[in-house]
Motif scaffolding. Sequence first.
Motif, PDB file in Angstrom:
ATOM      1  N   GLU A   1      27.723 -11.352 -60.048  1.00  0.00           N
ATOM      2  CA  GLU A   1      28.959 -11.700 -60.743  1.00  0.00           C
ATOM      3  C   GLU A   1      28.978 -13.173 -61.113  1.00  0.00           C
ATOM      4  OE1 GLU A   1      32.604 -11.549 -58.329  1.00  0.00           O
ATOM      5  OE2 GLU A   1      31.317 -11.434 -56.574  1.00  0.00           O
ATOM      6  N   VAL A   2      29.815 -13.477 -62.058  1.00  0.00           N
ATOM      7  CA  VAL A   2      30.072 -14.850 -62.476  1.00  0.00           C
ATOM      8  C   VAL A   2      31.532 -15.109 -62.191  1.00  0.00           C
ATOM      9  CG1 VAL A   2      30.154 -16.464 -64.408  1.00  0.00           C
ATOM     10  CG2 VAL A   2      28.321 -14.768 -64.275  1.00  0.00           C
ATOM     11  N   ARG A   3      31.802 -16.188 -61.496  1.00  0.00           N
ATOM     12  CA  ARG A   3      33.181 -16.548 -61.163  1.00  0.00           C
ATOM     13  C   ARG A   3      33.404 -18.001 -61.539  1.00  0.00           C
ATOM     14  NH1 ARG A   3      35.263 -12.738 -57.065  1.00  0.00           N
ATOM     15  NH2 ARG A   3      37.170 -13.945 -57.229  1.00  0.00           N
ATOM     16  N   ARG A   4      34.572 -18.268 -62.081  1.00  0.00           N
ATOM     17  CA  ARG A   4      34.965 -19.655 -62.305  1.00  0.00           C
ATOM     18  C   ARG A   4      35.044 -20.335 -60.948  1.00  0.00           C
ATOM     19  NH1 ARG A   4      37.113 -20.993 -67.674  1.00  0.00           N
ATOM     20  NH2 ARG A   4      36.245 -19.290 -68.888  1.00  0.00           N
ATOM     21  N   LYS A   5      34.751 -21.592 -60.919  1.00  0.00           N
ATOM     22  CA  LYS A   5      34.745 -22.311 -59.640  1.00  0.00           C
ATOM     23  C   LYS A   5      36.114 -22.346 -58.977  1.00  0.00           C
ATOM     24  CE  LYS A   5      30.666 -24.771 -60.532  1.00  0.00           C
ATOM     25  NZ  LYS A   5      29.768 -25.643 -59.903  1.00  0.00           N
ATOM     26  N   ASP A   6      37.160 -22.188 -59.781  1.00  0.00           N
ATOM     27  CA  ASP A   6      38.504 -22.180 -59.195  1.00  0.00           C
ATOM     28  C   ASP A   6      38.981 -20.756 -58.875  1.00  0.00           C
ATOM     29  OD1 ASP A   6      38.878 -21.271 -61.764  1.00  0.00           O
ATOM     30  OD2 ASP A   6      40.422 -22.726 -62.288  1.00  0.00           O
ATOM     31  N   ASP A   7      38.096 -19.757 -58.979  1.00  0.00           N
ATOM     32  CA  ASP A   7      38.447 -18.361 -58.710  1.00  0.00           C
ATOM     33  C   ASP A   7      37.312 -17.688 -57.949  1.00  0.00           C
ATOM     34  OD1 ASP A   7      39.748 -15.868 -58.787  1.00  0.00           O
ATOM     35  OD2 ASP A   7      38.706 -15.328 -60.640  1.00  0.00           O
ATOM     36  N   LEU A   8      36.993 -18.240 -56.800  1.00  0.00           N
ATOM     37  CA  LEU A   8      35.865 -17.716 -56.041  1.00  0.00           C
ATOM     38  C   LEU A   8      36.331 -16.861 -54.874  1.00  0.00           C
ATOM     39  CD1 LEU A   8      33.747 -20.912 -56.249  1.00  0.00           C
ATOM     40  CD2 LEU A   8      33.216 -18.711 -57.277  1.00  0.00           C
ATOM     41  N   PRO A   9      35.503 -15.886 -54.475  1.00  0.00           N
ATOM     42  CA  PRO A   9      35.890 -15.003 -53.375  1.00  0.00           C
ATOM     43  C   PRO A   9      35.805 -15.707 -52.029  1.00  0.00           C
ATOM     44  CG  PRO A   9      33.643 -14.552 -54.025  1.00  0.00           C
ATOM     45  CD  PRO A   9      34.173 -15.583 -55.003  1.00  0.00           C
ATOM     46  N   VAL A  10      36.501 -15.148 -51.072  1.00  0.00           N
ATOM     47  CA  VAL A  10      36.374 -15.594 -49.689  1.00  0.00           C
ATOM     48  C   VAL A  10      35.083 -14.990 -49.155  1.00  0.00           C
ATOM     49  CG1 VAL A  10      37.379 -15.440 -47.387  1.00  0.00           C
ATOM     50  CG2 VAL A  10      38.846 -15.779 -49.378  1.00  0.00           C
ATOM     51  N   LEU A  11      34.288 -15.791 -48.510  1.00  0.00           N
ATOM     52  CA  LEU A  11      33.005 -15.336 -47.971  1.00  0.00           C
ATOM     53  C   LEU A  11      33.046 -15.462 -46.457  1.00  0.00           C
ATOM     54  CD1 LEU A  11      30.759 -17.079 -50.644  1.00  0.00           C
ATOM     55  CD2 LEU A  11      31.452 -14.674 -50.565  1.00  0.00           C
ATOM     56  N   PRO A  12      33.519 -14.408 -45.777  1.00  0.00           N
ATOM     57  CA  PRO A  12      33.752 -14.502 -44.331  1.00  0.00           C
ATOM     58  C   PRO A  12      32.466 -14.517 -43.513  1.00  0.00           C
ATOM     59  CG  PRO A  12      34.111 -12.258 -45.073  1.00  0.00           C
ATOM     60  CD  PRO A  12      33.830 -13.081 -46.302  1.00  0.00           C
ATOM     61  N   SER A  13      32.520 -15.227 -42.404  1.00  0.00           N
ATOM     62  CA  SER A  13      31.371 -15.262 -41.503  1.00  0.00           C
ATOM     63  C   SER A  13      31.370 -14.061 -40.572  1.00  0.00           C
ATOM     64  CB  SER A  13      31.360 -16.561 -40.695  1.00  0.00           C
ATOM     65  OG  SER A  13      32.546 -16.655 -39.939  1.00  0.00           O
ATOM     66  N   SER A  14      32.390 -13.196 -40.689  1.00  0.00           N
ATOM     67  CA  SER A  14      32.462 -11.983 -39.882  1.00  0.00           C
ATOM     68  C   SER A  14      32.450 -10.778 -40.827  1.00  0.00           C
ATOM     69  CB  SER A  14      33.737 -12.000 -39.034  1.00  0.00           C
ATOM     70  OG  SER A  14      34.865 -12.055 -39.881  1.00  0.00           O
ATOM     71  N   GLY A  15      32.541  -9.590 -40.257  1.00  0.00           N
ATOM     72  CA  GLY A  15      32.571  -8.384 -41.077  1.00  0.00           C
ATOM     73  C   GLY A  15      31.187  -7.818 -41.315  1.00  0.00           C
ATOM     74  N   PRO A  16      31.080  -6.942 -42.304  1.00  0.00           N
ATOM     75  CA  PRO A  16      29.793  -6.302 -42.582  1.00  0.00           C
ATOM     76  C   PRO A  16      28.707  -7.319 -42.922  1.00  0.00           C
ATOM     77  CG  PRO A  16      31.560  -5.241 -43.819  1.00  0.00           C
ATOM     78  CD  PRO A  16      32.143  -6.466 -43.191  1.00  0.00           C
ATOM     79  N   ARG A  17      27.487  -6.978 -42.596  1.00  0.00           N
ATOM     80  CA  ARG A  17      26.350  -7.866 -42.847  1.00  0.00           C
ATOM     81  C   ARG A  17      26.028  -7.893 -44.335  1.00  0.00           C
ATOM     82  NH1 ARG A  17      24.364 -12.160 -42.265  1.00  0.00           N
ATOM     83  NH2 ARG A  17      22.184 -12.487 -41.711  1.00  0.00           N
ATOM     84  N   ARG A  18      25.950  -9.096 -44.878  1.00  0.00           N
ATOM     85  CA  ARG A  18      25.549  -9.264 -46.272  1.00  0.00           C
ATOM     86  C   ARG A  18      25.049 -10.681 -46.490  1.00  0.00           C
ATOM     87  NH1 ARG A  18      30.843  -9.884 -50.072  1.00  0.00           N
ATOM     88  NH2 ARG A  18      31.913 -11.382 -48.759  1.00  0.00           N
ATOM     89  N   LEU A  19      24.372 -10.851 -47.609  1.00  0.00           N
ATOM     90  CA  LEU A  19      23.838 -12.135 -48.035  1.00  0.00           C
ATOM     91  C   LEU A  19      24.444 -12.434 -49.397  1.00  0.00           C
ATOM     92  CD1 LEU A  19      21.648 -14.455 -47.845  1.00  0.00           C
ATOM     93  CD2 LEU A  19      20.125 -12.875 -49.061  1.00  0.00           C
ATOM     94  N   VAL A  20      24.970 -13.635 -49.575  1.00  0.00           N
ATOM     95  CA  VAL A  20      25.474 -14.069 -50.875  1.00  0.00           C
ATOM     96  C   VAL A  20      24.691 -15.314 -51.264  1.00  0.00           C
ATOM     97  CG1 VAL A  20      27.451 -14.902 -52.199  1.00  0.00           C
ATOM     98  CG2 VAL A  20      27.770 -13.097 -50.501  1.00  0.00           C
ATOM     99  N   ILE A  21      24.051 -15.247 -52.434  1.00  0.00           N
ATOM    100  CA  ILE A  21      23.255 -16.356 -52.962  1.00  0.00           C
ATOM    101  C   ILE A  21      24.010 -16.920 -54.153  1.00  0.00           C
ATOM    102  CG2 ILE A  21      21.016 -17.051 -53.865  1.00  0.00           C
ATOM    103  CD1 ILE A  21      19.913 -14.410 -52.624  1.00  0.00           C
TER     104      ILE A  21
END
Length: 189
Positions: A142-162
């Motif tokens: 996805e492409v997100r504006r810098k002022d509209d970015l998702p919360v990237l929690p350190s808990s919850g399901p395992r995933r990698l965000v690059i």
Amino acid sequence: MPVLIAGLGLIWAGLHPGSPQAAPLPAATFGQAAPASAPGTAPALAPRRLSIPSLGIEAPIDDSGLTASGDLVIPGDPATVGHWTGGAALSAARGTTVLAGHVDVSGDLGALHPLARIGPGALAYTSDASGRVTAWSVTALEVRRKDDLPVLPSSGPRRLVIVTCGGPVLREDGRWTYRDNVLATAVPI
């Protein structure tokens, strides 16, 4: 967290006399792609590395914290990717691991410059400090504006965000920055 990722913008701070060029954006984005099946053999990686074979990405990973204003500190070497220490560790069993790197620095392509071309099911590999390799399958881009970015929690399901920068360059507070972030999300396989 939006403030964290907002700091990913490559800022020239007057180092260039003219406006820098736009960074790549995906031709198409996707979400919720089915993960790829487990790879036959994961590549051998030195400790603390990111590999995305389909894009030719091979990069060392350094830990990255936050500035006093809450921006993520990206390693100065454009060939190195930063691991946000406020997220899940590379060796974690749960939570989101966030890796971020430059798209370019002063005309030198960054390790994550090709990220906008990643496809659904693309394989990525990370190695932790002990050299243990985790295989990942890309499920979203996805492409997100810098002022509209998702919360990237350190808990919850395992995933990698690059994450890297993308899109047109803007002048803000006397400095150059990219308007967008390109985010690839992957799940372990």
